[in-house]
Each structure stands twice: as structure tokens, then as C-alpha cells.
Scaffold this active site. Structure first.
Site, short mmCIF file in Angstrom:
data_model
loop_
_atom_site.label_atom_id
_atom_site.label_comp_id
_atom_site.label_asym_id
_atom_site.label_seq_id
_atom_site.Cartn_x
_atom_site.Cartn_y
_atom_site.Cartn_z
N SER A 63 -15.47 85.37 63.49
CA SER A 63 -14.10 85.88 63.48
C SER A 63 -13.16 84.67 63.49
CB SER A 63 -13.87 86.75 64.71
OG SER A 63 -12.53 87.19 64.78
N LYS B 69 -14.76 87.00 59.03
CA LYS B 69 -13.72 87.99 59.36
C LYS B 69 -12.42 87.26 59.61
CE LYS B 69 -12.94 90.51 63.61
NZ LYS B 69 -13.52 91.47 64.59
N LEU B 70 -11.37 87.66 58.89
CA LEU B 70 -10.06 87.04 59.06
C LEU B 70 -9.18 87.96 59.89
CD1 LEU B 70 -9.33 85.85 55.39
CD2 LEU B 70 -10.49 84.60 57.23
N LYS B 71 -8.58 87.41 60.93
CA LYS B 71 -7.58 88.15 61.67
C LYS B 71 -6.32 88.20 60.80
CE LYS B 71 -9.61 88.96 65.68
NZ LYS B 71 -9.77 90.33 66.20
N ASP C 140 -9.37 92.00 60.18
CA ASP C 140 -9.15 92.73 61.44
C ASP C 140 -7.69 92.59 61.85
OD1 ASP C 140 -9.23 93.95 63.91
OD2 ASP C 140 -10.61 92.50 64.83
N ASN D 268 -6.24 94.31 64.55
CA ASN D 268 -5.98 94.64 65.96
C ASN D 268 -4.72 95.50 66.13
OD1 ASN D 268 -7.51 91.63 66.53
ND2 ASN D 268 -8.11 93.40 67.76
N GLU E 100 -10.51 96.42 59.54
CA GLU E 100 -10.77 96.85 60.92
C GLU E 100 -9.46 97.15 61.64
OE1 GLU E 100 -13.16 93.91 62.89
OE2 GLU E 100 -12.79 94.71 64.89
N ASP F 23 -12.26 99.83 65.60
CA ASP F 23 -12.67 99.06 66.77
C ASP F 23 -12.05 99.75 68.00
OD1 ASP F 23 -12.88 97.24 68.88
OD2 ASP F 23 -12.18 95.50 67.76
N LYS G 146 -18.59 97.65 70.29
CA LYS G 146 -18.56 96.63 71.35
C LYS G 146 -19.03 97.32 72.62
CE LYS G 146 -14.58 94.01 69.67
NZ LYS G 146 -13.10 93.94 69.76
N GLY H 122 -17.37 91.68 69.17
CA GLY H 122 -17.47 90.73 70.27
C GLY H 122 -16.16 90.59 71.03
#
Ligand code: NPQ
Ligand code: MG
Length: 375
Positions: free
Chosen positions: A142, A168-170, A195, A197, A220, A245, A269, A297
Site C-alpha cells: 500500500s 495499491k495507491l491511496k 484505496d 478510505n 476500495e 473495507d 482485516k 492490513g
């Protein structure tokens, strides 16, 4: 199992590089650990668990100090009462703690410590307990939000050199289409996903659809934790597979998300869903529904990284997890560091969920130690 004593430690472990997501920038991981001293069939054994909660309630509603408080006040007394009647096993923890609403990361940490003690007493590895026969699992990484696209490309190139099998790119508003385009152009064939968030709303649907051209494995958690219906609507508007997630907190919410069409893929998770046993139930529900899962994670230390690798050995984990080497986050881990070789991590074979943490590492990183003797 009889619980004799519990030690709650708060650690602050520096990160090798700042980790920026849509909700914060962190230069260290604050992590709560649970050490359970118990007797199993008269034999003294110690079990360790790690709490996924961050220092602040910004990823989810839990936070490390709150988790310590709820463990001491409400969770441990329930287990201690049961342990006096010898009812207590790892498999009964979930039901014993059911009367307490929520607090899944706190429950997961305690269940992990009990399960670790139980498996150590039996001399059984977590993989054997799960029925996992794979001896390695593919490793993804990540990558946090960077100051520039140049810095992002350098970071990604470094991780690919280390062998990571998936990037995985935030992302967040203002850091999405252009960074993803740059990474895709530099690495046309790399397995790539993003992702958010929960940083977007459904108003951003047309903008997020622009990510469809980059052949991403998944997007995500673009929307808020509670927005299952809106995730379903966004999923219908995009070609990129929808992955949840934060929204999936139990097997029941996984079933709802699948039924609603809100999740084509699920990030599991163990900490977020209340522990490894509920994580396995989510795996089972998803597998029965033809939904792919992968192991997420929470910047785990060596107390949980290997257990995540074992879980990810179950057959429904068909995408690489956020199970990186210890060195992705930490210059010094609490246990023997986990390493990546040929892009994968070994599933541990030692008894229990983790190795005994190194005493000098605990001493170096502890900011608070609380001794709790169950009544
Ligand atoms: C996620 N994890 O999938 C989380 C979010 C997360 C590896 O991307 C400190 C600062 C700890 C930010 C733990 C990964 C964190 C953090 C987890 C973000 O959404
Ligand atoms: Mg995530």
C-alpha cells in the site's frame, strides 16, 4: 483455559517513511498489545494479541486508548468469569463478548491473545488450525499519498524492485486520476488498485468513473462506512470492481454488501471484523457467493503479520494482500521480521499466532504498561 493476568501495553513504533492517507499523515504507529498469562490444562502459557485501532478514531470509530479501556472494564471481566468455569476457549470468546456492542478491534485483540495461548499450549500452528496448506502467500504493498508524482513513481519503482506483486495507491480528491495515470503509464502490466478510505461521495461518481480507463483490479472503499446502498449505486456506474473495507465489519454485513451489489471484492482485516474467527466466516460467505477476498492490513507488527499471512492461505484469498515485509513500515519489528522473497511471504509454522516479542523491543517502544488482574 484459566486467565491469570493480562498486561496491556501501548507502543509507539516509528515508521520508516510517513504514511499519508485521506484521513491522516502518520510518522509512527501507536499500537496496543495484549499479553495474556493463562493456564491450559494446568500448564502455564502466554498469548499475545495486537489491536488494529489507531491512536485516533479516524479510520474507524475505535482508538487505541479506548480499546484498552473497554478491554479492562468490560471484555476481560466477561472472559475471566467464564474462564473460572473452564468454558473459555478461543472459539467461545465471540459469544462471550457478544453482549458488548461494537468494539470489534478490542475484541479481536483479546481473542487473538487467547487463540495464541491455546495454540501454543497445543503446539499447533495457526495455519494448521485453519486447515491451510499453502506455505507462501503473494505480497502486495500500500503506497501512501505523496508530495509529487515524481515521488510516487520513485516509491512505486522501489517496491516493484523489492518484488511486490501488486501495488495499491491511496487516493483522495485532488490525488487520483493523474497519479494513477502516471503509475499506469510507467508500469503498463502491473497489478494496480486504489484505496480512497471513504474520501468521496456519490456526487463524485462521474469523476471516479475516469479511473475505469486504467485497468484497475478494484477501487476500495470510495464512500463512507455506512453507505452500502450508495456503494451499490456507484458500482453500477463504474466498470472498475467495487471493493469494501471499512463497511464490512462482520459476516452479516458482508452478506448484506454482497446481496446489495455493493461489493464485488472484499478486503478482510481480522481486526476490523472482530477477530480471525469472524474473518474466516467472511471468507466462507464470500467464497460461497463467488466474491473474491484479500487480506488487508493495519500496519501490523510481527505479533499479527504472520497470522494474517496464514489466514490469507485460505483458498478464497485469490488476490494479493496488503501483507508486506516488516521493513515496509518498520526498521525494527517486535519479532523476527517478516521478509518478502520472490514477491511472497512465508506462512508461519511455529505454534500459535506469533513469536514471543523481543523484550528489548517492547522496552524501547512502550509508552504505557497497564497490569490487569482479572477479579
Ligand atoms: C486500509 N491500511 O486499507 C488501511 C488504512 C490504514 C495498509 O492501507 C497509521 C496511519 C496506520 C494510517 C493503518 C493500508 C494505518 C493507517 C491502516 C491507515 O485502509
Ligand atoms: Mg482500505
Amino acid at each position: 483455559m484459566q486467565i491469570d493476568h493480562v498486561t496491556l501495553r501501548t507502543l509507539r513504533i516509528p515508521l520508516v517513511t510517513p504514511f499519508t492517507t485521506s484521513f491522516s499523515t502518520q510518522t509512527a504507529r501507536t499500537v496496543l498489545t495484549v499479553e495474556v498469562s493463562a493456564r491450559v490444562a494446568g500448564r502455564e502459557v502466554t498469548g499475545w494479541g495486537e489491536c488494529g485501532a489507531l491512536a485516533e478514531p479516524v479510520y474507524s470509530d475505535e482508538y487505541a486508548a479506548g480499546a484498552a479501556d473497554v478491554i479492562e472494564r468490560f471484555l476481560l471481566p466477561r472472559l475471566a468469569a467464564a474462564s473460572a468455569d473452564t468454558v473459555l476457549t478461543a472459539e467461545t470468546v465471540g459469544e462471550l463478548l457478544e453482549p458488548v456492542v461494537g468494539h470489534r478491534m478490542a475484541k479481536a485483540a483479546l481473542e487473538a491473545a487467547i487463540l495464541d495461548a491455546q495454540l501454543k499450549a497445543a503446539g499447533t500452528s495457526f495455519a494448521t488450525y485453519l486447515g491451510v496448506t499453502r506455505d507462501r502467500v503473494p505480497s502486495g504493498v500500500s503506497v501512501g499519498i505523496q508530495d509529487s508524482i515524481r515521488a510516487l513513481l520513485d516509491a512505486v519503482a522501489g517496491y516493484l524492485d523489492e518484488g511486490y506483486q501488486r501495488i495499491k495507491l491511496k487516493i483522495q480528491p485532488g490525488w487520483d486520476v493523474e497519479p494513477v495515470r502516471a503509475v499506469r503509464e510507467a508500469h503498463p502490466d502491473v497489478a494496480l488498485q486504489v484505496d480512497a478510505n471513504a474520501a468521496y461521495t456519490l456526487v463524485d461518481a462521474a469523476h471516479l468513473r475516469r479511473l475505469d480507463e486504467f485497468d484497475l483490479l478494484l477501487i476500495e472503499q470510495p464512500l463512507a462506512e455506512d453507505d452500502l446502498r450508495q456503494h451499490a449505486e456507484l458500482a453500477r456506474a463504474m466498470a472498475t470492481p467495487m471493493c469494501l473495507d471499512e463497511s464490512v465489519v462482520s459476516a452479516a454485513s458482508a452478506a448484506d454488501a454482497i446481496q446489495l451489489g455493493a461489493a464485488a471484492v472484499i478486503n478482510i482485516k481480522p481486526s476490523r471484523v472482530g477477530g480471525y474467527l469472524e474473518a474466516r466466516r467472511i471468507h466462507d460467505v464470500a467464497r460461497a457467493s463467488g466474491i473474491a477476498v484479500w487480506c488487508g492490513g493495519m500496519l501490523e507488527t510481527g505479533l499479527a503479520r504472520g497470522a494474517n499471512a496464514a489466514l490469507a492461505g485460505l483458498p478464497g484469498f485469490t488476490l494479493p494482500g496488503d501483507i508486506s515485509a516488516s521493513s515496509r513500515f518498520y526498521a525494527r519489528d517486535l519479532t523476527t521480521p517478516y521478509v518478502i522473497e520472490n514477491g511472497s511471504i512465508a506462512v508461519p509454522t511455529f505454534p500459535g499466532l506469533c513469536e514471543q516479542p523481543e523484550a528489548d523491543a517492547l522496552a524501547e517502544f512502550s509508552t504505557e504498561v497497564r497490569e490487569v488482574s482479572p477479579a
